[in-house]
Design a protein around this motif. Sequence first.
Motif, PDB file in Angstrom:
ATOM      1  N   SER A 188       0.928  -1.163   0.255  1.00  0.00           N
ATOM      2  CA  SER A 188       0.117  -0.248   0.136  1.00  0.00           C
ATOM      3  C   SER A 188       0.849   1.144   0.239  1.00  0.00           C
ATOM      4  N   HIS A 199      -3.463   6.819   2.131  1.00  0.00           N
ATOM      5  CA  HIS A 199      -3.391   5.643   2.534  1.00  0.00           C
ATOM      6  C   HIS A 199      -4.777   5.096   2.848  1.00  0.00           C
ATOM      7  N   VAL A 202      -6.159   4.013  -0.573  1.00  0.00           N
ATOM      8  CA  VAL A 202      -5.636   2.726  -1.106  1.00  0.00           C
ATOM      9  C   VAL A 202      -6.050   1.422  -0.324  1.00  0.00           C
ATOM     10  N   ARG A 203      -6.234   1.711   0.996  1.00  0.00           N
ATOM     11  CA  ARG A 203      -6.512   0.490   1.527  1.00  0.00           C
ATOM     12  C   ARG A 203      -8.203   0.155   1.334  1.00  0.00           C
ATOM     13  N   LYS A 206      -8.189  -1.660  -2.142  1.00  0.00           N
ATOM     14  CA  LYS A 206      -7.725  -2.886  -1.834  1.00  0.00           C
ATOM     15  C   LYS A 206      -8.614  -3.657  -0.998  1.00  0.00           C
TER      16      LYS A 206
END
Length: 213
Positions: A188, A199, A202-203, A206
């Motif tokens: 990440s 962040h 991105v998480r 995902k």
Amino acid sequence: MKMIIRIFFILSLVSSISFASDSVVDFCVSDLSGSQGPTGYPCKDPDQVTSKDFAFSGLARAGNTSNMIRATVTTGFFPVFPGLNGLGVSMVRIDLAAGGVVPLHIHRGASEILVVIEGTIRAGIISSANKVYLNTLQKGEVMVFPQGLLHFMLNNGTGPALAFSGFGSTNPGVQLVTSSLFGSDLPSELIKATTFLSHEEVRRLKGVLGGTN
């Protein structure tokens, strides 16, 4: 002496052409029961080839669009369609519900030509110079996507859309940008650094697309 050399060259050329012509076959339907080697599957014995080897019904049925992207791409690639082997062509069916999208992706192995059968599709290409080419396609209209360039399709109509695409390869390959980034195990922190996303975002992505790390 020069004349002898010329005659020898011509005879060699004719011989090589004759050999190439003799070695040409009408088709090479893959024998999927054989062992796959570096050059693929062996050819089926021509006496065992039937009419069914040249037909494929997999694109006749509508795809399920009850998913996150509200779209389904059904492939008619090799080896699902063994008769394509060596012919350099293939096809897909694209079903899109209203608002459905085939996200940004590339085909490394071939160019693509799309024809709209039903509905309205907004399609675009991004060149290597980051120039965007957009078209709104209606029933019967066609668009081509050059090999290796980013492109997408979006149903921006109010009803379902249907299209078929042809490719200049039996298996053109596909790589979706979002899946490669957020459906993989790329850490990440590296995605954050290279995409400028937070962040948290991105998480979240995902989590949606099944990526790890």
